[in-house]
Design an enzyme around this catalytic site. Structure first.
Site, PDB file in Angstrom:
ATOM      1  N   TYR A 144       7.208   9.420   0.702  1.00 55.96           N
ATOM      2  CA  TYR A 144       6.099   8.925  -0.107  1.00 55.96           C
ATOM      3  C   TYR A 144       5.812   7.498   0.320  1.00 55.96           C
ATOM      4  O   TYR A 144       6.724   6.684   0.477  1.00 55.96           O
ATOM      5  CB  TYR A 144       6.474   8.960  -1.589  1.00 55.96           C
ATOM      6  CG  TYR A 144       5.394   8.403  -2.499  1.00 55.96           C
ATOM      7  CD1 TYR A 144       4.439   9.244  -3.066  1.00 55.96           C
ATOM      8  CD2 TYR A 144       5.315   7.034  -2.779  1.00 55.96           C
ATOM      9  CE1 TYR A 144       3.444   8.742  -3.892  1.00 55.96           C
ATOM     10  CE2 TYR A 144       4.328   6.533  -3.603  1.00 55.96           C
ATOM     11  CZ  TYR A 144       3.398   7.390  -4.155  1.00 55.96           C
ATOM     12  OH  TYR A 144       2.422   6.882  -4.968  1.00 55.96           O
TER      13      TYR A 144
ATOM     14  N   GLU B  83      -2.688   6.243  -0.970  1.00 56.07           N
ATOM     15  CA  GLU B  83      -1.425   6.973  -1.159  1.00 56.07           C
ATOM     16  C   GLU B  83      -1.295   8.084  -0.122  1.00 56.07           C
ATOM     17  O   GLU B  83      -2.241   8.841   0.095  1.00 56.07           O
ATOM     18  CB  GLU B  83      -1.390   7.576  -2.564  1.00 56.07           C
ATOM     19  CG  GLU B  83      -0.095   8.314  -2.887  1.00 56.07           C
ATOM     20  CD  GLU B  83      -0.176   9.040  -4.219  1.00 56.07           C
ATOM     21  OE1 GLU B  83       0.450   8.573  -5.183  1.00 56.07           O
ATOM     22  OE2 GLU B  83      -0.868  10.066  -4.300  1.00 56.07           O
TER      23      GLU B  83
END
Ligand code: GDP
Ligand code: MN
Length: 384
Positions: A108, A196
């Site tokens: 992530y 993101e």
């Protein structure tokens, strides 16, 4: 403003972030053609302004162009409901057809606006994928956060530090740092509120690849990026929020059943606090603005009436530049046009207040007039 995954990935690529090859399609035939050009094994991904697509069936791994056609057929023209959408879901008008990637690990990586750092911060975790919220809850120590000096930006050594913190193999430290520096620059240069990558995949052959991407843009800075503003997809937006934006009305959809019409953002915030305090739930934040015209008030009130969840309405108008009679006329026109009006509690003060009240009263609307916020609260408490 939100971007679609395929638009976000194009931006990532501009900043040197490796992305899987792929192309967007709007028909099953196009999807099949893209799949053929990519060699058959592809992933067909619903393009909607919401995450959680994987768990909702919006991401389909297939082996042949024919299967890609069927996957696109199943997604296009449908509405996708994920845990991030309401029960009504969002419409799928496009799919991204991308080469299927063999994923060994899912990381992530994101740049967010961090209020405590008063600036952008980079967030990274070795446990990316679909459960990142769960990781943050269960084991917050697995989420690494770094807020660079905003004047210097993210330095390559800081990107490498993050890579070490995630325990990446030496061969991926440089590519990871480059990716972090790239999305940090993207965040700053394009005035983003979020960039993101989840997952940032490590492929089975040892490469780093942005398999998913999310970019949100700061609405107040969009005027600096007309090329990005042109990417807006109104089909993905809440219709009431879109109508409000078109009329230049500040409107945020909330969860309750009390429709609120207020002039002034501060007063609107105080009104929401008051509604919550008496145990009721506001359906919306709505600020018509200081110098609203009758037409603008009408549009604002129509937006409240168009919300099927609204069971009662609280009007809190301080008549300064916006006169009370003008506000009242706007409300009456909206009710006439729609042909109905739920019970209303009206607090109006200031210029032409008597005239404003008379207009509402003679129009026969179901109004309870109050003088103070306290009385408004009492009236709401009493109403069912
Ligand atoms: P989201 O659910 O909306 O966040 O959509 P993502 O694009 O992140 O996809 C969800 C999950 O599907 C990812 O975390 C991957 O595990 C999987 N996935 C997506 N694309 C691929 C792919 O090309 N290959 C493989 N093996 N899995 C994929
Ligand atoms: Mn994802």
């Amino acid at each position: 403003m939100k971007l679609h995954e395929y638009q976000a990935k194009a931006l990532l690529a501009q900043y040197g972030v490796p992305i899987p090859r792929g192309e967007v399609a709007t028909t099953p035939e196009e999807a099949a053609a893209v799949a053929r050009s990519l060699g058959g094994r592809v992933v067909v991904k619903a393009q909607v302004h919401a995450g959680g697509r994987g768990k909702a069936g919006g991401i389909r791994l297939v082996d042949t162009p024919q299967q890609a056609r069927e996957a696109a057929q199943a997604l296009l023209g449908r509405r996708l409901v994920t845990y991030q959408t309401g029960p009504e879901g969002v419409p799928v008008h496009k799919v991204l057809v991308a080469e299927a990637v063999d994923i060994a690990r899912e990381l992530y990586l994101a740049v967010v606006l961090d209020p405590s750092a008063r600036g952008p911060a980079v967030i990274a975790s070795a446990e990316g994928g679909v459960e990142i919220e769960e990781v943050a809850r269960r084991s917050p120590e697995k989420i690494h956060r770094l807020a660079p000096d905003p004047l210097l930006g993210l330095m390559p050594f800081q990107g490498r530090q993050l890579a070490y913190a995630l325990g990446l193999p030496p061969s991926l430290v440089r590519p990871f740092a480059d990716t972090a520096v790239g999305i940090y620059r993207l965040f700053v240069e394009k005035d983003c509120s979020l960039v993101e990558i989840n997952p940032l995949a490590i492929t089975t052959d040892g490469r780093l690849l942005a398999v998913d991407a999310k970019v949100n843009l700061d609405d107040d800075a969009l005027f600096r990026h007309p090329d990005l503003e042109a990417l807006r997809d109104r089909t993905q937006e809440d219709p009431l929020e879109a109508a409000a934006a078109d009329a230049d009305i500040a409107y945020v959809r909330l969860e309750g059943d009390v429709g609120c019409l207020v002039n002034g953002a501060g007063l609107a915030m105080a009104t929401l606090d008051m509604v919550s305090r008496v145990g009721a739930q506001p359906a919306n934040f709505l600020d018509v603005g200081g110098g609203a015209s009758e037409e603008k008030v009408q549009k604002a009130f129509a937006i409240i009436l168009d919300d099927p969840r609204v069971k009662r309405i609280l009007v809190n108008i301080f008549g300064g530049i916006l006169r009370c009679d003008v506000a009242a006329r706007g409300i009456v026109s909206a009710v006439r046009a729609k042909g109905f009006c739920p019970p209303m509690v009206v607090r109006m003060l200031g210029t032409n207040v008597q005239e404003g009240r008379d207009i509402l009263r003679t129009a026969g609307l179901p109004v309870t007039f109050v003088e103070t916020l306290q009385e408004a609260a009492e009236a709401l408490r009493k109403a069912p």
